[in-house]
Scaffold this active site. Structure first.
Site, PDB file in Angstrom:
ATOM      1  N   TYR A 134       0.828  -1.198   0.000  1.00  0.00           N
ATOM      2  CA  TYR A 134       0.000   0.000   0.000  1.00  0.00           C
ATOM      3  C   TYR A 134       0.865   1.251   0.000  1.00  0.00           C
ATOM      4  O   TYR A 134       2.072   1.194   0.254  1.00  0.00           O
ATOM      5  CB  TYR A 134      -0.966   0.015   1.192  1.00  0.00           C
ATOM      6  CG  TYR A 134      -0.324   0.349   2.526  1.00  0.00           C
ATOM      7  CD1 TYR A 134       0.468  -0.578   3.186  1.00  0.00           C
ATOM      8  CD2 TYR A 134      -0.511   1.598   3.121  1.00  0.00           C
ATOM      9  CE1 TYR A 134       1.059  -0.272   4.401  1.00  0.00           C
ATOM     10  CE2 TYR A 134       0.075   1.909   4.340  1.00  0.00           C
ATOM     11  CZ  TYR A 134       0.857   0.979   4.975  1.00  0.00           C
ATOM     12  OH  TYR A 134       1.453   1.283   6.168  1.00  0.00           O
ATOM     13  N   ARG A 189       8.735   4.077  -4.181  1.00  0.00           N
ATOM     14  CA  ARG A 189       8.639   3.104  -3.082  1.00  0.00           C
ATOM     15  C   ARG A 189       7.595   2.040  -3.393  1.00  0.00           C
ATOM     16  O   ARG A 189       7.788   0.855  -3.100  1.00  0.00           O
ATOM     17  CB  ARG A 189       8.312   3.830  -1.766  1.00  0.00           C
ATOM     18  CG  ARG A 189       8.340   2.898  -0.562  1.00  0.00           C
ATOM     19  CD  ARG A 189       8.209   3.652   0.739  1.00  0.00           C
ATOM     20  NE  ARG A 189       6.930   4.332   0.848  1.00  0.00           N
ATOM     21  CZ  ARG A 189       6.621   5.174   1.835  1.00  0.00           C
ATOM     22  NH1 ARG A 189       7.492   5.444   2.786  1.00  0.00           N
ATOM     23  NH2 ARG A 189       5.429   5.751   1.884  1.00  0.00           N
ATOM     24  N   ARG A 207      -6.892 -20.664  -2.347  1.00  0.00           N
ATOM     25  CA  ARG A 207      -5.825 -20.471  -1.364  1.00  0.00           C
ATOM     26  C   ARG A 207      -4.737 -21.550  -1.459  1.00  0.00           C
ATOM     27  O   ARG A 207      -5.012 -22.731  -1.231  1.00  0.00           O
ATOM     28  CB  ARG A 207      -6.425 -20.462   0.053  1.00  0.00           C
ATOM     29  CG  ARG A 207      -5.412 -20.167   1.146  1.00  0.00           C
ATOM     30  CD  ARG A 207      -6.079 -20.205   2.514  1.00  0.00           C
ATOM     31  NE  ARG A 207      -5.152 -19.864   3.581  1.00  0.00           N
ATOM     32  CZ  ARG A 207      -4.338 -20.743   4.168  1.00  0.00           C
ATOM     33  NH1 ARG A 207      -4.333 -22.005   3.786  1.00  0.00           N
ATOM     34  NH2 ARG A 207      -3.525 -20.360   5.133  1.00  0.00           N
ATOM     35  N   HIS A 242      -0.258 -21.786  -0.627  1.00  0.00           N
ATOM     36  CA  HIS A 242       0.878 -21.019  -0.122  1.00  0.00           C
ATOM     37  C   HIS A 242       1.803 -20.579  -1.241  1.00  0.00           C
ATOM     38  O   HIS A 242       2.519 -19.592  -1.099  1.00  0.00           O
ATOM     39  CB  HIS A 242       1.647 -21.807   0.947  1.00  0.00           C
ATOM     40  CG  HIS A 242       1.003 -21.699   2.298  1.00  0.00           C
ATOM     41  ND1 HIS A 242      -0.220 -22.252   2.585  1.00  0.00           N
ATOM     42  CD2 HIS A 242       1.398 -21.066   3.422  1.00  0.00           C
ATOM     43  CE1 HIS A 242      -0.544 -21.965   3.829  1.00  0.00           C
ATOM     44  NE2 HIS A 242       0.415 -21.248   4.370  1.00  0.00           N
ATOM     45  N   LYS A 245       6.470  -1.891   2.178  1.00  0.00           N
ATOM     46  CA  LYS A 245       5.229  -1.307   2.706  1.00  0.00           C
ATOM     47  C   LYS A 245       4.095  -2.299   2.467  1.00  0.00           C
ATOM     48  O   LYS A 245       3.223  -2.105   1.609  1.00  0.00           O
ATOM     49  CB  LYS A 245       4.960   0.065   2.068  1.00  0.00           C
ATOM     50  CG  LYS A 245       4.077   0.946   2.959  1.00  0.00           C
ATOM     51  CD  LYS A 245       4.248   2.404   2.607  1.00  0.00           C
ATOM     52  CE  LYS A 245       3.229   3.302   3.288  1.00  0.00           C
ATOM     53  NZ  LYS A 245       3.255   3.296   4.735  1.00  0.00           N
ATOM     54  N   GLU A 278      11.857   2.284  14.683  1.00  0.00           N
ATOM     55  CA  GLU A 278      10.901   3.286  14.185  1.00  0.00           C
ATOM     56  C   GLU A 278       9.591   3.102  14.929  1.00  0.00           C
ATOM     57  O   GLU A 278       9.483   2.245  15.814  1.00  0.00           O
ATOM     58  CB  GLU A 278      10.697   3.132  12.674  1.00  0.00           C
ATOM     59  CG  GLU A 278      10.077   1.789  12.300  1.00  0.00           C
ATOM     60  CD  GLU A 278       9.712   1.671  10.823  1.00  0.00           C
ATOM     61  OE1 GLU A 278       9.542   2.688  10.137  1.00  0.00           O
ATOM     62  OE2 GLU A 278       9.566   0.519  10.367  1.00  0.00           O
ATOM     63  N   LEU A 321      10.908   1.246   7.616  1.00  0.00           N
ATOM     64  CA  LEU A 321      10.372   1.692   6.336  1.00  0.00           C
ATOM     65  C   LEU A 321      11.112   2.971   5.949  1.00  0.00           C
ATOM     66  O   LEU A 321      11.327   3.848   6.793  1.00  0.00           O
ATOM     67  CB  LEU A 321       8.871   1.987   6.447  1.00  0.00           C
ATOM     68  CG  LEU A 321       8.258   2.396   5.111  1.00  0.00           C
ATOM     69  CD1 LEU A 321       8.025   1.163   4.235  1.00  0.00           C
ATOM     70  CD2 LEU A 321       6.947   3.128   5.308  1.00  0.00           C
TER      71      LEU A 321
HETATM   72  N1  PDD Z   1       2.668   5.004   7.543  1.00  0.00           N
HETATM   73  N2  PDD Z   1       7.292   3.713   9.241  1.00  0.00           N
HETATM   74  C1  PDD Z   1       6.140   3.023   9.195  1.00  0.00           C
HETATM   75  C2  PDD Z   1       6.101   1.680   9.833  1.00  0.00           C
HETATM   76  C3  PDD Z   1       5.011   3.578   8.561  1.00  0.00           C
HETATM   77  O1  PDD Z   1       3.871   2.868   8.501  1.00  0.00           O
HETATM   78  C4  PDD Z   1       5.089   4.879   7.999  1.00  0.00           C
HETATM   79  C5  PDD Z   1       3.931   5.519   7.298  1.00  0.00           C
HETATM   80  C6  PDD Z   1       6.315   5.566   8.078  1.00  0.00           C
HETATM   81  C7  PDD Z   1       6.489   6.931   7.489  1.00  0.00           C
HETATM   82  O2  PDD Z   1       6.463   6.919   6.083  1.00  0.00           O
HETATM   83  P1  PDD Z   1       6.031   8.189   5.226  1.00  0.00           P
HETATM   84  O3  PDD Z   1       6.843   9.340   5.725  1.00  0.00           O
HETATM   85  O4  PDD Z   1       6.379   7.812   3.840  1.00  0.00           O
HETATM   86  O5  PDD Z   1       4.544   8.400   5.444  1.00  0.00           O
HETATM   87  C8  PDD Z   1       7.396   4.942   8.690  1.00  0.00           C
HETATM   88  C9  PDD Z   1       1.507   5.481   6.842  1.00  0.00           C
HETATM   89  C10 PDD Z   1       1.275   6.922   7.025  1.00  0.00           C
HETATM   90  C11 PDD Z   1       0.309   4.621   7.203  1.00  0.00           C
HETATM   91  O6  PDD Z   1       0.513   3.437   7.435  1.00  0.00           O
HETATM   92  O7  PDD Z   1      -0.821   5.120   7.228  1.00  0.00           O
END
Ligand code: PDD
Length: 283
Positions: free
Chosen positions: A32, A51, A100, A102, A147, A179, A203
């Site tokens: 996403y 990304r 489904r 794997h 992501k 993070e 991330l």
């Molecule tokens: N999340 N780290 C994680 C685990 C995140 O889920 C996000 C962003 C970030 C920051 O990334 P960015 O600056 O590109 O938004 C770091 C989004 C906002 C979400 O899951 O809604």
């Protein structure tokens, strides 16, 4: 009636039907992106598209339309009449629907793509006062650089933070601060800005990247180095970054008050420079 994007079409949201065999549903087998609309433009869509393509590539999902994400997002803003308000757009792409197994579906199936837009109220109060965050063992997998929509450790941890009256959960892996559940984190020690380097453990945030640039342009010393939890007592300032919260100061970390318990000087400089950049882009 809300209009959303689904597999190449713009449709009333309640007419969209996703198969119960969709691998997003069965395995969280998808990726996403979230981008922010600043009443006239999206911030740094290039980095979000880059990304997105990387996440798709790492999971070997063949979605040929990644470059159209900004166009899809702009159309969603228009058709939902959100041009003149702060808004967000969410896009999810899964490997598609198949019985489904794997292993990946053979023959390959078309990915499922879904995007929607919503108006949102930017958080301004907490950007001024700062937030308190908790610390917790990083229970996520070892590919946090992707992501992926598999966010259960993130949602469980953020829920725990909220239930304790805190605004984010910051993860610690093997004694190292990585993070947040949905944000990157920065620290200031003796005027130097620290953040975890790009790696499988975090991330690579689009906001993180732009904040590093802004800090550099401002002459702030930067070290992309991981910080050990046992060095918390040396931290004078901290802030988290993400697309919706931008730069939000942290005044308490795992029960430890940082600095004077108010947003620090370096944090305020960076937060304000980011706001100036956005204002300039608005023209
Ligand atoms: N999340 N780290 C994680 C685990 C995140 O889920 C996000 C962003 C970030 C920051 O990334 P960015 O600056 O590109 O938004 C770091 C989004 C906002 C979400 O899951 O809604």
């Amino acid at each position: 009636m809300e209009t959303a994007y689904f597999n190449g079409k713009f449709l009333p949201k309640d007419e969209i039907k996703i198969s119960p065999d969709d691998r997003g549903f069965l395995f969280a087998d998808g990726v996403y992106e979230v981008i922010r609309w600043y009443e006239g433009f999206f911030y740094d869509t290039n980095s979000h598209v880059t990304r997105l393509k990387r996440s798709l590539r790492e999971l070997r999902i063949n979605w040929p339309d990644a470059d159209s994400f900004p166009t899809i997002a702009t159309e969603l803003i228009k058709v939902n009449k959100l041009e003149n308000q702060p808004a967000m757009v969410y896009l999810q792409v899964t490997r598609g629907a198949a019985r489904r197994t794997h292993y990946f579906p053979t023959p390959e199936v078309s990915p499922t793509s879904y995007a929607y837009a919503w108006s949102f109220e930017p958080e301004s109060q907490l950007k001024e006062t700062g937030i308190k965050v908790m610390l917790k063992e990083d229970i996520r997998w070892s590919r946090c650089d992707i992501k992926s929509v598999a966010l259960l450790p993130n949602t469980m941890s953020f829920q725990e933070a909220r239930e304790n009256g805190l605004n984010e959960c910051i993860f610690v892996r093997n004694g190292i601060i990585t993070e947040g559940s949905h944000s990157n984190i920065f620290f200031v020690i003796d005027g130097t800005l620290f953040t975890h380097p790009e790696s499988n453990d975090v991330l690579s945030g689009v906001t993180r990247k732009n904040i590093l640039r802004i800090a550099q342009e401002s002459g702030i010393k930067i070290r992309e180095e991981a910080l050990q939890e046992n060095r918390i007592r040396f931290i004078q300032e901290a802030f988290i970054t993400n697309t919706s919260l931008e730069v939000t100061p942290v005044i308490e970390l795992g029960g430890n008050t940082l600095g004077d318990g108010i947003p620090g000087k370096v944090t305020r400089i960076i937060r304000d420079k980011f706001a100036i950049e956005i204002k300039a882009l608005k023209g």
